[in-house]
Design a protein around this motif. Sequence first.
Motif, short mmCIF file in Angstrom:
data_model
loop_
_atom_site.label_atom_id
_atom_site.label_comp_id
_atom_site.label_asym_id
_atom_site.label_seq_id
_atom_site.Cartn_x
_atom_site.Cartn_y
_atom_site.Cartn_z
N ILE A 9 53.21 18.19 32.47
CA ILE A 9 52.07 18.42 33.37
C ILE A 9 52.07 17.52 34.62
O ILE A 9 51.27 17.74 35.51
CB ILE A 9 50.72 18.25 32.64
CG1 ILE A 9 50.53 16.82 32.16
CG2 ILE A 9 50.59 19.26 31.50
CD1 ILE A 9 49.12 16.50 31.68
N MET A 10 52.95 16.53 34.66
CA MET A 10 52.90 15.57 35.77
C MET A 10 53.34 16.20 37.09
O MET A 10 54.16 17.12 37.11
CB MET A 10 53.77 14.35 35.47
CG MET A 10 55.26 14.61 35.43
SD MET A 10 56.15 13.11 34.93
CE MET A 10 57.84 13.65 35.22
N SER A 11 52.79 15.68 38.16
CA SER A 11 53.25 16.04 39.50
C SER A 11 54.44 15.14 39.78
O SER A 11 54.36 13.93 39.63
CB SER A 11 52.15 15.77 40.53
OG SER A 11 51.01 16.53 40.24
N THR A 12 55.53 15.74 40.19
CA THR A 12 56.74 14.95 40.45
C THR A 12 56.90 14.59 41.92
O THR A 12 57.69 13.72 42.25
CB THR A 12 57.99 15.70 39.97
OG1 THR A 12 58.04 16.98 40.58
CG2 THR A 12 57.99 15.85 38.45
N SER A 36 47.13 13.77 24.78
CA SER A 36 45.99 13.09 24.16
C SER A 36 46.05 11.59 24.41
O SER A 36 45.03 10.94 24.61
CB SER A 36 45.93 13.38 22.66
OG SER A 36 47.11 12.90 22.02
N GLY A 37 47.25 11.03 24.44
CA GLY A 37 47.42 9.62 24.73
C GLY A 37 47.03 9.29 26.17
O GLY A 37 46.40 8.27 26.44
N LEU A 38 47.40 10.18 27.08
CA LEU A 38 47.03 10.00 28.49
C LEU A 38 45.51 10.06 28.65
O LEU A 38 44.92 9.23 29.34
CB LEU A 38 47.68 11.08 29.35
CG LEU A 38 49.21 11.06 29.44
CD1 LEU A 38 49.71 12.33 30.12
CD2 LEU A 38 49.70 9.82 30.15
N ALA A 39 44.90 11.04 27.99
CA ALA A 39 43.44 11.19 28.07
C ALA A 39 42.75 9.95 27.50
O ALA A 39 41.78 9.46 28.08
CB ALA A 39 43.00 12.45 27.33
N ILE A 62 58.14 8.24 38.50
CA ILE A 62 58.81 9.55 38.45
C ILE A 62 57.80 10.69 38.45
O ILE A 62 58.17 11.86 38.55
CB ILE A 62 59.75 9.67 37.23
CG1 ILE A 62 58.96 9.51 35.92
CG2 ILE A 62 60.88 8.66 37.33
CD1 ILE A 62 59.74 9.91 34.68
N GLY A 63 56.52 10.35 38.33
CA GLY A 63 55.48 11.37 38.33
C GLY A 63 54.12 10.71 38.27
O GLY A 63 54.01 9.49 38.19
N ILE A 64 53.10 11.55 38.32
CA ILE A 64 51.73 11.05 38.19
C ILE A 64 50.90 12.14 37.51
O ILE A 64 51.12 13.33 37.76
CB ILE A 64 51.14 10.63 39.55
CG1 ILE A 64 49.90 9.75 39.36
CG2 ILE A 64 50.88 11.83 40.44
CD1 ILE A 64 49.55 8.93 40.59
N VAL A 65 50.00 11.73 36.63
CA VAL A 65 49.12 12.66 35.94
C VAL A 65 47.69 12.30 36.31
O VAL A 65 47.28 11.15 36.18
CB VAL A 65 49.30 12.61 34.41
CG1 VAL A 65 48.28 13.49 33.70
CG2 VAL A 65 50.72 13.03 34.02
N ASP A 105 45.03 17.41 36.06
CA ASP A 105 46.23 17.93 35.38
C ASP A 105 45.96 18.13 33.90
O ASP A 105 46.41 19.11 33.29
CB ASP A 105 47.41 16.97 35.56
CG ASP A 105 47.87 16.84 36.99
OD1 ASP A 105 47.84 17.85 37.73
OD2 ASP A 105 48.27 15.72 37.39
N ILE A 106 45.22 17.20 33.31
CA ILE A 106 44.89 17.32 31.89
C ILE A 106 43.89 18.45 31.66
O ILE A 106 44.04 19.24 30.74
CB ILE A 106 44.36 15.98 31.33
CG1 ILE A 106 45.51 14.94 31.36
CG2 ILE A 106 43.81 16.15 29.92
CD1 ILE A 106 45.10 13.56 30.94
N ILE A 107 42.88 18.54 32.52
CA ILE A 107 41.87 19.59 32.38
C ILE A 107 42.52 20.97 32.47
O ILE A 107 42.11 21.90 31.76
CB ILE A 107 40.77 19.44 33.46
CG1 ILE A 107 40.07 18.08 33.35
CG2 ILE A 107 39.77 20.58 33.40
CD1 ILE A 107 39.44 17.78 32.02
N LYS A 108 43.52 21.12 33.31
CA LYS A 108 44.22 22.42 33.46
C LYS A 108 44.81 22.90 32.14
O LYS A 108 44.94 24.10 31.92
CB LYS A 108 45.31 22.33 34.52
CG LYS A 108 44.80 22.25 35.92
CD LYS A 108 45.94 22.05 36.91
CE LYS A 108 45.43 21.70 38.29
NZ LYS A 108 46.50 21.34 39.23
N THR A 109 45.16 21.96 31.26
CA THR A 109 45.78 22.36 29.98
C THR A 109 44.76 23.08 29.09
O THR A 109 45.16 23.85 28.21
CB THR A 109 46.36 21.16 29.21
OG1 THR A 109 45.29 20.28 28.81
CG2 THR A 109 47.37 20.42 30.05
#
Length: 149
Positions: free
Chosen positions: A6-9, A111-114, A134-137, A141-145
Amino acid sequence: MHAKDIMSTKVITVKCDTTIKEIAQILIEEKISGVPVVDDAENLVGIVTEGDLLHKEASPRIPKYFGILGATIYFGGNEQYKEDFKKLAALKASEIMTTKVITADKDTEISGLANLMVEHNIKRIPIVEKDKVIGIVSRADIIKTFAVK
């Protein structure tokens, strides 16, 4: 699902000597609320957020104290006051950035990120590999899941 899913690269970063004005322009133009700060070797050294920039207009939070027999005794908030004052006087990224950045790796579960976001009251988590971003969340991004479950 993991951070890598889900991260933006395409992560926008700034250097330590980027001015506050330049950072504000980047946040506005890119419609983002924070930007990682990297050194000349592209290693993550901090992050500047809208919250950090708000300190440029806010008064430093006064430490808690009490007076006794003409003396002032501080019992909390001294470090916060010093940090607020430092950010108020900042002119560039290295002077206003948060240096204790909460990061994760690409295999961290969503879930760990949240949990990290809730626990630390943050809105984005840089995803790093060997100190390189290398990316950012983001929270979004989490809500989109939720929409694809």
